[in-house]
Design a protein around this motif. Structure first.
Motif, PDB file in Angstrom:
ATOM      1  N   UNK A 252      48.879 -68.890 -53.597  1.00 34.06           N
ATOM      2  CA  UNK A 252      50.082 -69.754 -53.731  1.00 34.06           C
ATOM      3  C   UNK A 252      50.630 -68.718 -52.475  1.00 34.06           C
ATOM      4  N   UNK A 253      50.170 -69.309 -51.152  1.00 35.02           N
ATOM      5  CA  UNK A 253      51.082 -68.601 -50.380  1.00 35.02           C
ATOM      6  C   UNK A 253      51.908 -68.839 -48.882  1.00 35.02           C
ATOM      7  N   UNK A 254      52.866 -68.819 -48.681  1.00 35.23           N
ATOM      8  CA  UNK A 254      53.615 -70.031 -47.404  1.00 35.23           C
ATOM      9  C   UNK A 254      53.080 -68.794 -46.260  1.00 35.23           C
ATOM     10  N   UNK A 255      52.362 -69.499 -45.135  1.00 32.34           N
ATOM     11  CA  UNK A 255      52.581 -69.061 -44.265  1.00 32.34           C
ATOM     12  C   UNK A 255      52.991 -70.044 -42.932  1.00 32.34           C
ATOM     13  N   UNK A 256      52.244 -69.237 -40.964  1.00 27.16           N
ATOM     14  CA  UNK A 256      53.521 -69.064 -40.169  1.00 27.16           C
ATOM     15  C   UNK A 256      51.957 -70.576 -40.278  1.00 27.16           C
ATOM     16  N   UNK A 257      51.246 -70.823 -40.935  1.00 27.88           N
ATOM     17  CA  UNK A 257      49.953 -71.697 -40.807  1.00 27.88           C
ATOM     18  C   UNK A 257      50.155 -73.226 -40.884  1.00 27.88           C
ATOM     19  N   UNK A 258      51.020 -72.424 -42.796  1.00 31.26           N
ATOM     20  CA  UNK A 258      50.802 -73.387 -43.557  1.00 31.26           C
ATOM     21  C   UNK A 258      51.029 -72.595 -44.817  1.00 31.26           C
ATOM     22  N   UNK A 259      51.116 -74.219 -46.095  1.00 32.80           N
ATOM     23  CA  UNK A 259      51.058 -72.780 -47.351  1.00 32.80           C
ATOM     24  C   UNK A 259      49.856 -72.938 -47.797  1.00 32.80           C
ATOM     25  N   UNK A 260      49.266 -72.935 -48.324  1.00 35.47           N
ATOM     26  CA  UNK A 260      48.269 -72.307 -49.540  1.00 35.47           C
ATOM     27  C   UNK A 260      47.719 -71.718 -49.873  1.00 35.47           C
ATOM     28  N   UNK A 261      46.425 -72.948 -50.695  1.00 34.79           N
ATOM     29  CA  UNK A 261      46.510 -72.856 -51.867  1.00 34.79           C
ATOM     30  C   UNK A 261      45.170 -73.126 -52.300  1.00 34.79           C
ATOM     31  N   UNK A 262      44.308 -72.502 -52.624  1.00 39.64           N
ATOM     32  CA  UNK A 262      42.864 -73.466 -52.665  1.00 39.64           C
ATOM     33  C   UNK A 262      42.524 -74.019 -54.413  1.00 39.64           C
ATOM     34  N   UNK A 263      41.831 -75.475 -53.955  1.00 43.02           N
ATOM     35  CA  UNK A 263      40.756 -76.457 -54.840  1.00 43.02           C
ATOM     36  C   UNK A 263      40.676 -75.051 -55.801  1.00 43.02           C
ATOM     37  N   UNK A 264      39.395 -75.655 -57.366  1.00 37.78           N
ATOM     38  CA  UNK A 264      38.467 -74.907 -57.749  1.00 37.78           C
ATOM     39  C   UNK A 264      37.103 -74.802 -56.892  1.00 37.78           C
ATOM     40  N   UNK A 265      37.150 -75.542 -55.777  1.00 35.98           N
ATOM     41  CA  UNK A 265      35.973 -75.547 -54.862  1.00 35.98           C
ATOM     42  C   UNK A 265      35.872 -74.856 -53.775  1.00 35.98           C
ATOM     43  N   UNK A 266      37.565 -74.321 -53.434  1.00 33.11           N
ATOM     44  CA  UNK A 266      37.622 -73.499 -52.809  1.00 33.11           C
ATOM     45  C   UNK A 266      38.343 -73.675 -51.178  1.00 33.11           C
TER      46      UNK A 266
END
Lengths: 303, 409
Positions: free
Chosen positions: B360-374
């Motif tokens: 659950x990561x905030x990056x310069x590219x936007x928030x990144x959080x994966x669903x069950x499916x990836x």
């Protein structure tokens, strides 16, 4: 099915669209006809089925595009591509084609297929795989309430294609080399006996073919887009057109090119644009079927 | 091809040398990742964009002190192979990376098709792969456990254009169900996803789809469709066909003088429609995964704008163009690995896989959080409109920097 019916009813509701389709088709067909003409020449004279035909077209396109990027007027790209591709065609003939010309069908098919891959990959390494095009600053002419549009750039392209085709046809009819080419096509051995240097004829024919393709490519880059791997589209069209016209029927190639262009556009309108190429290939099948029937009849009468 | 492979071997060899040097200085060991990526073939341009994105991120992470796992520190190093833009080649190379080079963690290839070819291999060997360039949603309904994607899936690319059209029709006193939609997409997994997303959203608003056609893969002519567009006069026109589709659409819409209030396409930047066609591209909507004007940031790369600047400094060949989003998301994928390794605190690939899943990561590219499916469910797609030759963000409204020019022309 409903979509097909509604598409047909659109055509009936707006009859002027029919004219637009034919005009569009002819403008497309004119460009395909050029490379098909070159293919028919090489096929007829040397019995080499050149699978790298489309890649010559794309190479010509890149020559014109590169020149335009470096400040040369795009229209000058057409003769420039003609000349450069002549040289490249000659080189390829000396390097590869002259070695496979006397061999069987598959050797020349394999050799030209390999050439196609090599040319595409070289273009990719030099120019990158982005799609490229040249935008000409010419306006578009509109007729019939704007339904028919003729971009002047496209019109110029078709005009240049016509001039080129007329030039080549006249040369084949009148020129000394043209006569030698036709003689070699009829019977290479007899031509040799009569003092024609067939090797020279072959290399001239192949260079001429590459040059025609190059000029066609320089026009293509002005009216459509090019990419190193789009050669196959032009190769397929060329084969369809030449087969439809029948071997040895050089003026027929031009007519077949225009006709297939128009028919494809109709196919795209009625069945959806996804089936545009299917129409061309179906047409090829039909022509082949009819040809086979005709030949059967000829054989019967001979017996 | 052999030669090219040699070159990529040499390149990775050089990289190893460099990282070995700095390892002495910082006492950081190498942490090997593998990637089959398109350096030749039809995806070569974008494949190189992605590779540059990986390498830039690796460099930035190294400068920031490397990856800290437990009390040791590591620097990433990637073994690249050229997949020639071919799926079967990609799958073979993935096997080779895993079996011969004993790579334990993979970065993705370029394009949905290649990712689709490689994912079964990484799945078989239970190798975690973070990919940044495969957006087709068909990648995320196969139950893959080891595949993670930092980008938004492709059905979201142009769906927001439909919402925008609905908003506009309500503003002008009409109802969304009066909006007529025309869709022309290429016949490939990516573009068909886009079509599915658009049709789903159109159905939500009860809009009428008046044209729904598939562009042939190899023909750069869509005059037949545009003639039909002139006849049936839709309110929204959606076109997707990679760079070729974008270039063809912009050129022929201008040539045929097609007037549609809203036109949305993909791959505007890749086809450089502004550079190639100038004013003809004005007021066209373009979808993008990322834009340097967005207000995202993180501690490694800084803000999106800083990423753009520093990347251009490191790769001068991008100086006179926009940094493509393909590069930004590749960098984000490397960042996901760093974050996951540090949280896992071990090199065990199963633990790393679980750590990636919990990202659950905030990056310069936007928030990144994966669903069950990836797939990444935290980052929205952005729509930009070409306004006087500039790409300005107009949707979604939370990120919009400019107002939408509507209707077009």
């Amino acid at each position: 099915m409903d979509q097909i019916l509604s598409n047909i009813s659109l055509l009936l509701e707006f009859p002027i669209v029919n004219l637009k389709i034919v005009i569009d088709g002819i403008m497309i067909g004119a460009l395909f006809a050029l490379s098909a003409y070159g293919l028919a020449l090489v096929w007829g004279v040397m019995n080499v089925k050149n699978l790298a035909q489309g890649d010559f077209v794309i190479a010509g396109g890149y020559i014109a595009w590169w020149l335009a990027k470096n400040g040369v007027h795009p229209l000058l790209g057409v003769p420039a591509a003609f000349i450069v591709m002549w040289g490249i065609g000659w080189g390829i003939y000396r390097l590869v084609i002259c070695r496979v010309i006397e061999r069987d069908l598959f050797t020349s098919l394999l050799a030209t297929f390999g050439l196609a891959i090599i040319i595409a990959q070289i273009l990719n390494l030099i120019f990158g795989s982005d799609t490229q095009s040249i935008a000409l600053d010419y306006p578009t002419l509109y007729f019939a309430d704007g339904f028919i549009d003729v971009p002047i750039a496209k019109l110029l392209g078709v005009l240049m294609a016509t001039v080129l085709a007329a030039g080549v046809i006249t040369f084949m009819k009148v020129g000394r080399m043209g006569q030698a080419i036709r003689a070699t096509a009829q019977d290479a051995r007899a031509a040799r006996v009569l003092g024609i240097n067939t090797d020279k004829v072959y290399s001239f024919t192949f260079s001429l073919n590459a040059a025609i393709c190059g000029a066609a490519g320089a026009i293509v880059v002005m009216v459509w887009v090019i990419q190193p791997f789009y050669g196959i589209t032009h190769s397929i069209r060329s084969f369809v057109i030449v087969t439809a016209a029948g071997l040895g029927n050089l003026p027929g190639v031009i007519a077949a090119g225009l006709g297939i262009g128009a028919l494809e556009q109709y196919g795209a309108h009625i069945f959806g644009i996804g089936y545009q190429q299917a129409v061309a290939v179906l047409l090829l099948l039909l022509v082949l079927l009819i040809r086979v029937q005709q030949q059967k009849r000829v054989r019967k009468s001979l017996q | 091809m052999k030669k090219l492979k040699m070159v990529s071997w040499l390149a990775s060899g050089l990289l190893l040398l460099f990282s070995a040097n700095s390892a002495m200085a910082q006492d950081c060991e190498d942490l090997i990742l593998g990637s089959a990526i398109s350096l030749t073939g039809k995806y070569a341009t974008n494949g190189v964009h992605a590779m540059n994105g990986y390498e830039f991120a690796i460099q930035k992470i190294k400068e920031a002190g490397g990856v800290k796992i437990g009390d040791k520190c590591y620097n990433f190093s990637v073994i690249y192979y050229d997949d020639e833009s071919k799926g079967d080649r990609g799958a073979t190379l993935a096997e080779r990376l895993i079996n011969q080079d004993e790579v334990q963690y993979m970065l993705g290839p370029y394009s949905s098709g290649l990712t689709k070819a490689i994912a079964p291999v990484t799945e078989k060997y239970q190798i975690p792969m973070v990919e940044a360039e495969g957006a087709s949603r068909s990648l995320f309904n196969k139950g893959y456990r080891y595949l993670f994607a930092v980008l938004s899936t492709s059905e979201q690319y142009l769906a927001s254009a439909i919402t925008l059209a609905a908003e506009k029709s309500m503003e002008s006193g009409s109802t969304p169900d009066a909006v007529k939609v025309a869709v022309a997409v290429e016949n490939d997994p990516f573009s068909l996803d886009i079509r599915a997303g658009v049709l789903e959203d159109a159905a939500k608003y009860d809009m009428k789809v008046v044209i729904d056609e598939q562009l042939p893969r190899d023909l750069s002519d869509m005059s037949a469709i545009l003639t039909k567009v002139k006849l049936v006069k839709p309110d929204v026109l959606v076109v997707s066909g990679h760079s070729k589709g974008a270039a063809t659409a912009v050129r022929q819409i201008e040539e045929q003088n097609v007037k549609v209030p809203m036109i949305a396409i993909t791959h505007c930047e890749a086809a450089d429609v502004v550079g190639n066609f100038g004013a003809a591209a004005n007021d066209i909507l373009c979808s993008t995964q990322w834009a340097e004007t967005l207000t995202y940031d993180d501690e490694i790369f800084g803000t999106a704008a800083e990423y753009e600047l520093e990347f251009k400094a490191a790769y001068p060949e991008y100086a006179d163009r926009k940094v493509p989003y393909q590069t930004a998301q590749a960098s984000a994928a490397v960042y996901v690995f760093k974050d996951a390794f540090e949280r896992a605190g071990t090199l065990d690939k199963e633990a790393v896989r679980d750590a990636i899943a919990e990202t659950d990561l905030s990056t310069f590219y936007g928030q990144i959080k994966f669903s069950e499916a990836g797939n990444n469910i935290a980052k929205p797609m952005v729509l930009r409109q070409i306004q006087d030759g500039e790409y300005n963000v107009v949707a979604p409204s939370a990120f919009a920097s400019h107002a939408l020019n509507w209707p077009r022309n």
